[in-house]
Design a protein around this motif. Structure first.
Motif, mmCIF file in Angstrom:
data_model
loop_
_atom_site.group_PDB
_atom_site.id
_atom_site.type_symbol
_atom_site.label_atom_id
_atom_site.label_comp_id
_atom_site.label_asym_id
_atom_site.label_seq_id
_atom_site.Cartn_x
_atom_site.Cartn_y
_atom_site.Cartn_z
ATOM 1 N N VAL A 175 65.242 12.973 9.602
ATOM 2 C CA VAL A 175 64.169 13.483 10.208
ATOM 3 C C VAL A 175 63.987 15.224 10.366
ATOM 4 O O VAL A 175 63.364 15.877 9.784
ATOM 5 C CB VAL A 175 63.574 13.726 12.093
ATOM 6 C CG1 VAL A 175 62.896 14.375 12.510
ATOM 7 C CG2 VAL A 175 63.397 11.919 12.051
ATOM 8 N N ASP A 176 65.493 15.214 10.654
ATOM 9 C CA ASP A 176 65.644 17.436 10.394
ATOM 10 C C ASP A 176 65.783 17.516 8.822
ATOM 11 O O ASP A 176 64.385 18.401 8.173
ATOM 12 C CB ASP A 176 66.513 17.572 10.798
ATOM 13 C CG ASP A 176 66.896 19.048 10.970
ATOM 14 O OD1 ASP A 176 65.795 19.446 10.954
ATOM 15 O OD2 ASP A 176 68.339 20.257 11.641
ATOM 16 N N ALA A 177 65.724 16.889 7.941
ATOM 17 C CA ALA A 177 65.996 17.469 6.717
ATOM 18 C C ALA A 177 64.942 16.913 5.580
ATOM 19 O O ALA A 177 64.370 17.809 5.271
ATOM 20 C CB ALA A 177 67.144 16.068 6.146
ATOM 21 N N ALA A 178 64.297 15.932 6.368
ATOM 22 C CA ALA A 178 62.711 15.632 5.954
ATOM 23 C C ALA A 178 61.881 16.817 6.281
ATOM 24 O O ALA A 178 60.915 17.611 5.564
ATOM 25 C CB ALA A 178 62.092 14.188 6.479
ATOM 26 N N HIS A 179 61.537 17.392 7.253
ATOM 27 C CA HIS A 179 61.030 18.142 7.995
ATOM 28 C C HIS A 179 61.087 19.761 7.376
ATOM 29 O O HIS A 179 60.357 20.381 7.057
ATOM 30 C CB HIS A 179 61.229 18.644 8.917
ATOM 31 C CG HIS A 179 60.684 19.889 10.278
ATOM 32 N ND1 HIS A 179 60.846 20.957 10.301
ATOM 33 C CD2 HIS A 179 59.677 20.512 10.475
ATOM 34 C CE1 HIS A 179 60.218 21.733 11.209
ATOM 35 N NE2 HIS A 179 59.079 21.304 10.319
ATOM 36 N N SER A 180 62.662 20.177 7.728
ATOM 37 C CA SER A 180 63.531 21.644 6.507
ATOM 38 C C SER A 180 62.864 21.663 5.085
ATOM 39 O O SER A 180 63.057 22.520 4.748
ATOM 40 C CB SER A 180 64.760 21.835 6.852
ATOM 41 O OG SER A 180 65.075 21.436 9.087
ATOM 42 N N ALA A 181 62.915 20.289 4.327
ATOM 43 C CA ALA A 181 62.922 20.476 3.135
ATOM 44 C C ALA A 181 61.618 20.774 2.859
ATOM 45 O O ALA A 181 61.117 21.952 2.277
ATOM 46 C CB ALA A 181 62.778 18.810 2.538
ATOM 47 N N ASP A 182 59.904 20.632 3.911
ATOM 48 C CA ASP A 182 59.020 21.588 3.732
ATOM 49 C C ASP A 182 58.931 22.984 4.294
ATOM 50 O O ASP A 182 58.695 23.776 4.009
ATOM 51 C CB ASP A 182 57.631 21.020 3.914
ATOM 52 C CG ASP A 182 57.345 19.488 3.847
ATOM 53 O OD1 ASP A 182 57.084 19.810 1.570
ATOM 54 O OD2 ASP A 182 57.149 19.167 3.547
ATOM 55 N N PHE A 183 59.818 23.143 5.624
ATOM 56 C CA PHE A 183 59.661 24.072 6.285
ATOM 57 C C PHE A 183 61.772 24.580 6.759
ATOM 58 O O PHE A 183 61.682 24.536 8.016
ATOM 59 C CB PHE A 183 58.845 24.196 8.068
ATOM 60 C CG PHE A 183 57.632 23.029 7.614
ATOM 61 C CD1 PHE A 183 56.894 24.369 7.245
ATOM 62 C CD2 PHE A 183 57.528 21.733 7.585
ATOM 63 C CE1 PHE A 183 55.567 23.856 6.956
ATOM 64 C CE2 PHE A 183 56.356 21.705 7.134
ATOM 65 C CZ PHE A 183 55.039 22.135 7.324
ATOM 66 N N PRO A 184 62.106 25.086 5.623
ATOM 67 C CA PRO A 184 63.385 25.970 5.617
ATOM 68 C C PRO A 184 63.808 26.532 6.806
ATOM 69 O O PRO A 184 62.448 27.626 7.270
ATOM 70 C CB PRO A 184 63.859 25.302 4.333
ATOM 71 C CG PRO A 184 63.174 26.321 4.138
ATOM 72 C CD PRO A 184 61.686 25.240 4.530
ATOM 73 N N ASN A 185 64.741 26.017 7.512
ATOM 74 C CA ASN A 185 64.692 27.224 8.150
ATOM 75 C C ASN A 185 65.449 28.839 7.973
ATOM 76 O O ASN A 185 66.198 29.199 6.901
ATOM 77 C CB ASN A 185 66.547 27.227 9.374
ATOM 78 C CG ASN A 185 66.410 27.877 10.508
ATOM 79 O OD1 ASN A 185 66.009 28.192 11.023
ATOM 80 N ND2 ASN A 185 68.261 27.588 11.223
ATOM 81 N N VAL A 186 64.053 29.831 7.939
ATOM 82 C CA VAL A 186 64.668 31.018 7.181
ATOM 83 C C VAL A 186 64.271 31.746 8.215
ATOM 84 O O VAL A 186 64.107 31.495 9.605
ATOM 85 C CB VAL A 186 63.268 31.607 6.023
ATOM 86 C CG1 VAL A 186 64.390 30.060 5.215
ATOM 87 C CG2 VAL A 186 62.169 31.282 6.820
ATOM 88 N N GLY A 187 64.461 33.307 7.521
ATOM 89 C CA GLY A 187 64.376 34.326 8.908
ATOM 90 C C GLY A 187 65.406 35.639 9.200
ATOM 91 O O GLY A 187 66.876 34.842 8.151
ATOM 92 N N LYS A 188 65.526 36.493 9.767
ATOM 93 C CA LYS A 188 66.430 37.805 10.063
ATOM 94 C C LYS A 188 68.149 36.951 10.373
ATOM 95 O O LYS A 188 68.105 35.730 11.684
ATOM 96 C CB LYS A 188 65.724 38.850 10.669
ATOM 97 C CG LYS A 188 66.968 40.230 11.052
ATOM 98 C CD LYS A 188 66.631 40.576 12.022
ATOM 99 C CE LYS A 188 67.262 41.372 12.726
ATOM 100 N NZ LYS A 188 68.598 42.706 12.067
ATOM 101 N N GLY A 189 69.163 37.125 9.261
ATOM 102 C CA GLY A 189 70.404 36.757 9.783
ATOM 103 C C GLY A 189 70.331 35.207 9.211
ATOM 104 O O GLY A 189 71.761 34.817 9.522
#
Length: 193
Positions: A175-189
């Motif tokens: 579930v995490d990988a499927a979600h992150s394929a469209d909305f990867p964890n990004v940002g400062k640091g």
């Protein structure tokens, strides 16, 4: 190091090492930047590159031919007794894995999840001497401490509990990988560029 084990052994080991890697990086950022940073492309408390590296090292150091080379001919118990070799092999294997993963992630999403450009002896910012050395130390920790402790705990857990934990973690990870394929964890640091 390895006896006949079932699939859930590998799954649980993958998540254990992935969690250790995530925890390591969270602590590094807490110390360096004095704030919590959820590292990696995924949202969950795991960094799959660490889990993949840990599994690969486990399989590599479980190979009877390599164990024979690393334990010496006179050792009857098959335990690895050459920590410098474990260090060098772990450093090399995990550095290659980190370089390949960094290159692939950058090509796929157009951002870097780690950047060692400011570090001495780096290669395209994907690896550096310090990270390579840390992978060697991590391999020593894995082979001589984590896997023996984990294997003992694994054998004591009821089979149904192990299987349920492995399936639950796999489901959450998918579930995490499927979600992150469209909305990867990004940002400062988390990402650079």
């Amino acid at each position: 190091m390895r006896k006949k084990v079932s699939f859930d052994y590998y799954v649980l080991l993958f998540f254990l090492v992935s969690f250790f890697g995530w925890g390591w990086e969270v602590v590094l950022y807490l110390v360096r930047e004095e704030r919590f940073v959820n590292r990696g492309i995924l949202s969950g408390p795991w960094l799959p590159i660490y889990g993949a590296g840990g599994l690969f090292l486990y399989l590599l150091f479980s190979n009877p031919l390599l164990v024979g080379l690393l334990s010496g001919r006179r050792q009857a118990d098959g335990r690895i007794r050459k920590p410098i070799s474990v260090f060098l092999i772990s450093m090399t294997v995990c550095s290659v894995l980190e370089y390949m993963a960094g290159s692939l992630l950058e090509k796929a999403w157009g951002v870097k999840w780690w950047d060692y450009s400011g570090m001495p002896f780096n290669l395209n910012g994907h690896i550096c001497l310090m990270s390579c050395l840390m992978f060697g130390i991590g391999g020593l920790f894995l082979v001589f401490f984590l896997i023996p402790v984990y294997s003992g705990l694994y054998r004591r857990m009821p089979e149904k509990v192990r299987l349920a934990a492995a399936l639950l973690l796999l489901g959450l990870f998918i579930v995490d990988a499927a979600h992150s394929a469209d909305f990867p964890n990004v940002g400062k640091g988390i990402t650079y560029r």
